[in-house]
Design a protein around this motif. Sequence first.
Motif, PDB file in Angstrom:
ATOM      1  N   ARG A 160      94.529 -93.496   4.643  1.00 47.86           N
ATOM      2  CA  ARG A 160      94.638 -93.194   6.072  1.00 47.86           C
ATOM      3  C   ARG A 160      93.325 -92.621   6.586  1.00 47.86           C
ATOM      4  N   ALA A 161      92.754 -91.704   5.838  1.00 46.83           N
ATOM      5  CA  ALA A 161      91.493 -91.094   6.258  1.00 46.83           C
ATOM      6  C   ALA A 161      90.400 -92.151   6.354  1.00 46.83           C
ATOM      7  N   SER A 162      90.398 -93.099   5.443  1.00 47.78           N
ATOM      8  CA  SER A 162      89.352 -94.127   5.483  1.00 47.78           C
ATOM      9  C   SER A 162      89.500 -95.016   6.713  1.00 47.78           C
ATOM     10  N   HIS A 163      90.728 -95.168   7.204  1.00 49.26           N
ATOM     11  CA  HIS A 163      90.950 -95.989   8.393  1.00 49.26           C
ATOM     12  C   HIS A 163      90.680 -95.232   9.691  1.00 49.26           C
ATOM     13  N   LEU A 164      90.540 -93.919   9.592  1.00 44.12           N
ATOM     14  CA  LEU A 164      90.247 -93.110  10.768  1.00 44.12           C
ATOM     15  C   LEU A 164      88.747 -92.861  10.927  1.00 44.12           C
ATOM     16  N   ALA A 165      87.953 -93.662  10.245  1.00 44.13           N
ATOM     17  CA  ALA A 165      86.499 -93.464  10.267  1.00 44.13           C
ATOM     18  C   ALA A 165      85.985 -93.517  11.703  1.00 44.13           C
ATOM     19  N   THR A 166      85.174 -92.558  12.016  1.00 42.55           N
ATOM     20  CA  THR A 166      84.554 -92.542  13.330  1.00 42.55           C
ATOM     21  C   THR A 166      83.296 -93.399  13.291  1.00 42.55           C
ATOM     22  N   PRO A 167      82.747 -93.753  14.433  1.00 38.92           N
ATOM     23  CA  PRO A 167      81.538 -94.573  14.448  1.00 38.92           C
ATOM     24  C   PRO A 167      80.376 -93.975  13.643  1.00 38.92           C
ATOM     25  N   GLY A 169      80.651 -92.636  10.846  1.00 40.59           N
ATOM     26  CA  GLY A 169      80.925 -92.774   9.415  1.00 40.59           C
ATOM     27  C   GLY A 169      81.682 -91.605   8.831  1.00 40.59           C
ATOM     28  N   LYS A 170      82.024 -90.607   9.659  1.00 38.19           N
ATOM     29  CA  LYS A 170      82.795 -89.470   9.137  1.00 38.19           C
ATOM     30  C   LYS A 170      84.265 -89.825   9.184  1.00 38.19           C
ATOM     31  N   LEU A 171      84.963 -89.363   8.213  1.00 37.34           N
ATOM     32  CA  LEU A 171      86.394 -89.565   8.180  1.00 37.34           C
ATOM     33  C   LEU A 171      87.065 -88.251   8.568  1.00 37.34           C
ATOM     34  N   GLU A 172      88.117 -88.354   9.351  1.00 32.78           N
ATOM     35  CA  GLU A 172      88.820 -87.151   9.778  1.00 32.78           C
ATOM     36  C   GLU A 172      89.573 -86.554   8.617  1.00 32.78           C
ATOM     37  N   ALA A 173      89.865 -85.281   8.745  1.00 32.29           N
ATOM     38  CA  ALA A 173      90.728 -84.614   7.757  1.00 32.29           C
ATOM     39  C   ALA A 173      92.090 -85.243   7.923  1.00 32.29           C
ATOM     40  N   ALA A 174      92.504 -86.039   7.075  1.00 27.44           N
ATOM     41  CA  ALA A 174      93.707 -86.865   7.173  1.00 27.44           C
ATOM     42  C   ALA A 174      94.914 -86.125   7.722  1.00 27.44           C
ATOM     43  N   GLY A 175      94.840 -85.573   8.874  1.00 21.04           N
ATOM     44  CA  GLY A 175      95.950 -84.779   9.414  1.00 21.04           C
ATOM     45  C   GLY A 175      96.374 -85.197  10.710  1.00 21.04           C
TER      46      GLY A 175
END
Length: 175
Positions: A160-167, A169-175
């Motif tokens: 899930r975190a990998s799919h929330l990648a921002t432009p 390249g940072k991934l959100e804290a899967a929350g």
Amino acid sequence: MIMLQQLVSNTPVWVWALLVFLITRGIAAMKPGEISLTKLAIVPALFTAWGLWSISHRFGSSWQAWGEWLVGIGAGMGLGWVLLRRATLTLNASTGKLWRSADYSLLPLLLITFAVKYGFESALAVSPALGADDSFRAAYLLLSGGFTGIFIGKYGRYLRASHLATPRGKLEAAG
């Protein structure tokens, strides 16, 4: 003591190799670093395969056995998801790997999971009649599924975190 020696000596070599592999994975997870989603999938895949083999070998097509195991997986997935609620990941766009902070929960979870599964499998090998005992069977299947689910849930959090990648390249804290 003699029974313990017999138990250990009758354990297939692949089980000891699996334990060594799990320990090395757990120790590696204690260091922050880059890792591929494929490598992160190995532990959940191993425990899923072990569970599938065990249930089909011991209980065949018993819908009750499969149902209890799946209930355990569902509960474990929720716990695994929560364990990584504060995880922050960074995607390295050039390698496609995730940088993750240290995971200190993995090694203890792996060791406990191995010990529980080994204990249940050993008990069933010594006394196959335990497979017919409803309480033993429920404990075995719910715990086996639960621990497998924890690893699946943690992997789901990474996905899930990998799919929330921002432009950036940072991934959100899967929350």
